[in-house]
Write an enzyme that holds these catalytic residues in place. Structure first.
Site, PDB file in Angstrom:
ATOM      1  N   HIS A 460      26.328  39.706  37.703  1.00 56.26           N
ATOM      2  CA  HIS A 460      27.605  39.604  36.979  1.00 56.26           C
ATOM      3  C   HIS A 460      27.718  40.743  35.958  1.00 56.26           C
ATOM      4  O   HIS A 460      28.704  41.493  35.948  1.00 56.26           O
ATOM      5  CB  HIS A 460      27.662  38.238  36.278  1.00 56.26           C
ATOM      6  N   GLU A 461      26.707  40.882  35.121  1.00 59.45           N
ATOM      7  CA  GLU A 461      26.759  41.924  34.082  1.00 59.45           C
ATOM      8  C   GLU A 461      26.713  43.320  34.701  1.00 59.45           C
ATOM      9  O   GLU A 461      27.287  44.263  34.171  1.00 59.45           O
ATOM     10  CB  GLU A 461      25.627  41.731  33.061  1.00 59.45           C
ATOM     11  N   HIS A 464      30.275  44.319  35.482  1.00 57.24           N
ATOM     12  CA  HIS A 464      30.949  44.894  34.309  1.00 57.24           C
ATOM     13  C   HIS A 464      30.469  46.329  34.081  1.00 57.24           C
ATOM     14  O   HIS A 464      31.246  47.217  33.743  1.00 57.24           O
ATOM     15  CB  HIS A 464      30.640  44.079  33.054  1.00 57.24           C
ATOM     16  N   HIS A 467      32.058  48.738  36.416  1.00 56.72           N
ATOM     17  CA  HIS A 467      33.462  48.908  36.049  1.00 56.72           C
ATOM     18  C   HIS A 467      33.577  49.939  34.918  1.00 56.72           C
ATOM     19  O   HIS A 467      34.443  50.799  34.917  1.00 56.72           O
ATOM     20  CB  HIS A 467      34.014  47.553  35.589  1.00 56.72           C
TER      21      HIS A 467
HETATM   22 ZN   LIG Z   1      31.780  38.567  32.357  1.00 55.78          ZN
END
Ligand SMILES: [Zn+2]
Length: 671
Positions: A460-461, A464, A467
């Site tokens: 998940h991290e 980010h 991105h």
């Molecule tokens: Zn998040």
């Protein structure tokens, strides 16, 4: 000696930063920035991109290069003097933001640049549009009296919201349960019991002393065999900071709730919105209040029957009607019966280095980037690693990774911007990110080992991080995660989570730390299957919160306490499958919406989950590592940052509007 926080020539030298550097650096940047704004405006018009907008972008970039390492160190290497220096800077930064945001001359100058038609480049237009929107949402264009009232309302809100949060904290801290008989604690895990015994010893008590922190509450709800104990904790938890339960009337948030809703409504109306939900949507991908309500109500209709069926299974196992404090307990029993596998059983198969290697390989196959380890010069702790990211044309940026829990480090997991992408007059900075987790550290010969939940967190991290890093936008205010609609921010992160549930990826990221053997096939299948366990019940629970939040904020005026209660009762009757006791007061402890940034935005969790599952389904169709699909996702979602509206970016990638079907399918709610 030069202040390291003002040296922006290379990566921050974290190890050289001391608390004494913080305030002077921030003071000097803020002062210089305000002076520069003044002299930019003093030159008079006509203003252009080059003479005004780009220099202002540069000012924000400088501030963030100084402040980001401070905020970061305060989170991961906290100490008294640093925290004091950090806290002393917060009001200065707020004042600075207000001064810029309500500066009408600056606003008019930006308007003039936007109107003259010379700026046609898409990222530049996005910078202008975002800046103008933020000016308006700060009340810059209001007549003086209303402008002053708006500022007053915002200040009152920030103190009321802080008080709401303090009440929840104080009420949580005030409750504890002292237990002398061991048989009352049947089923509770050793970790929780050890801690309760230590807490008792510290107070010179015999037996066990339990606090009401979330891990303890959750352990009691899921594992304590004693039904009265579960009820006891449930009653304390669900009535925190309210007019019911063991501390009824103390730290009661009832008045704060009505005041906060009234002030929010007033602020929204001052800016010309019908209600606060509309104001909140100005920064989001969702187009209208009706669209969000339809989105949530449609999901309720689709998920509720499945949630009812799931609950019936739990009831069958229990053999009696379920109270709210029975559900987690019997659900956990059912989970163990069905999957006979705990998170802890999987830990030896996920050594950190193996997971990272497989995760980087996943990114290489998807996006054509290579990630290699490099010396973390000037890092803040010996655990920290640094990685360089390259593609065939050269460097794209880099990121720090700080994985293990330690004292003075904030809990949880997150990605933060260290340096934003900026290609401006005299500046050419590649993006740098910081990926932070709190996993169990290695000990002795045993490397850091992750549960599968933690592997999901890491991916998940990392989403980010990608991105932030892979952006092609040269202007920091809309590069990477900046300027991305709030309800679409979690698209790349939740998208990456999907890979951890795939049989193509699990062998790449798993290998027993002693033998190197991958996860046995049968375990792998059970793990994948467990993703769907009670997914519909979790879904309706989130939908209940989201609808309650959104309806409270879409009324267009303040609400009385009775009206808040009615809204909750109405939402529950439409959505919930659980029978809640009359005494429960979930609103009084709902800090996300009353104290913080999720006001009229709690729906964003589901919204982004729908986007991410739908984006991932393109890979299910084309092949998990399909390069064309990967490149399309890279070009249309990851690289554009906030320079393209989130809805357009999604459609450019997917070729159509988002659909909730893929999320319902991976959750096992539809087949
Ligand atoms: Zn998040």
């Amino acid at each position: 000696m030069q202040n390291p926080l003002l040296d922006h020539s290379a990566l921050p030298r974290f190890s050289k930063i001391s608390p004494d550097h913080v305030e002077p650096a921030v003071d000097s940047i803020l002062e210089e920035n305000l002076q520069t704004v003044q002299s930019l405006l003093a030159e008079g018009g006509p203003f252009s991109w080059e003479s005004l907008v780009e220099p202002v972008e540069g000012l924000d970039h400088r501030l963030s290069r100084t402040w980001s390492p401070v905020g970061h160190l305060n989170a991961v290497m906290n100490n008294g003097p640093l925290r004091e220096a950090y806290n002393r800077c917060l009001p200065k930064l707020t004042r600075y933001a207000t001064e810029i945001g309500q500066n009408e001359s600056l606003f008019r100058a930006f308007e003039a640049v936007a109107a003259d038609g010379n700026v046609s480049d898409r990222p530049r237009r996005a910078v202008l549009e975002h800046a103008l929107r933020e000016f308006r949402l700060s009340g810059v264009a209001l007549p003086p009296e209303q402008k002053a009232r708006f500022r007053e309302v915002m200040e009152q809100l920030s103190s009321l919201q802080a008080r709401f949060e303090e009440n929840v904290l104080d009420a949580t801290n005030a409750w504890s349960r002292h237990i002398l008989k061991a048989d009352k604690l049947d089923g509770l895990p050793d970790g929780v019991l050890d801690r309760a015994r230590e807490t008792a010893e510290a107070k010179k008590l015999k037996g066990w002393l339990f606090n009401l922190d979330f891990p303890t509450f959750y352990a009691v709800q899921t594992q304590a065999r004693d039904r009265d104990l579960r009820e006891d904790f449930y009653r304390a938890w669900s009535t925190r900071a309210s007019d019911a339960g063991p501390h009824a009337g103390q730290w009661d948030n009832s008045a704060n709730m009505t005041d906060i809703l009234a002030l929010r409504s007033e602020a929204a109306k001052l800016l010309g919105f019908d209600n606060f939900a509309e104001y909140s949507l100005a920064r989001k991908m969702a187009g209208s209040v009706r669209q969000v309500l339809d989105f949530l109500e449609d999901l309720v209709a689709r998920c509720r029957p499945a949630a009812e069926a799931e609950l019936a299974e739990v009831r069958d196992l229990a053999g009696h009607d379920l109270e709210a404090w029975d559900i987690h307990y019997y659900s956990e029993q059912l989970r163990q019966q069905r999957f006979s596998m705990s998170q802890e059983d999987l830990r030896p198969y996920f050594p950190v280095d193996k997971v990272l290697e497989g995760m980087f390989e996943t990114a290489r196959r998807l996006f054509g980037i290579s990630i290699r380890s490099s010396e973390p010069v000037g890092a803040w702790h010996p655990d920290v690693r640094y990685y360089q990211v390259d593609d065939q044309d050269g460097s794209r940026g880099g990121f720090y990774v700080d994985l293990f829990a330690r004292a003075h480090k904030r809990g949880g997991a997150w990605m933060d911007e260290c340096i934003g992408r900026a290609k401006l007059e005299g500046v050419d900075d590649l993006p740098v990110a910081m990926l932070i987790c709190n996993f169990m550290p290695p000990s002795g010969d045993r490397p850091g080992l992750l549960t599968h939940d933690e592997v999901v967190t890491l991916f998940h991290e990392f989403g980010h991080t990608l991105h932030h890093l892979l952006t092609r936008v040269p202007y920091p205010s809309v590069a990477g995660i900046n300027g991305v609609a709030w309800d679409a921010c979690e698209l790349p992160s939740q998208f990456m989570e999907n890979f951890t549930w795939r049989s193509e990826v699990l062998p790449m990221i798993s290998g027993h730390h002693l033998t190197g053997e991958p996860l046995p096939e049968e375990t792998l299948q059970r793990l994948i299957e467990s993703r769907k366990f009670q997914a519909a019940m979790q879904m309706v629970r989130q939908l209940e919160f989201a609808l309650f939040d959104f309806r409270l904020h879409s009324v267009g005026r303040g609400l009385s306490r009775a009206e808040i209660d009615e809204t909750l009762a109405q939402v529950r009757s439409e959505v919930a499958v659980v029978n809640y006791p009359e005494f429960s007061r979930p609103g009084h402890g709902f800090s996300h919406i009353f104290a913080g940034g999720y006001a009229a935005g709690y729906y964003s969790y589901k919204w982004a989950e729908v986007l991410s599952a739908d984006a991932f389904s393109a890979f299910e169709d084309a092949g998990i590592f399909d390069q064309d699909t990967g490149t399309r996702f890279l070009n249309n979602v990851l690289e554009v940052g906030g320079s393209v509206p989130a809805a357009d970016a999604f459609i450019a990638f997917r070729g159509r509007e988002p659909s909730p079907e893929p999320l319902l399918r991976v959750s096992g709610i539809t087949s």
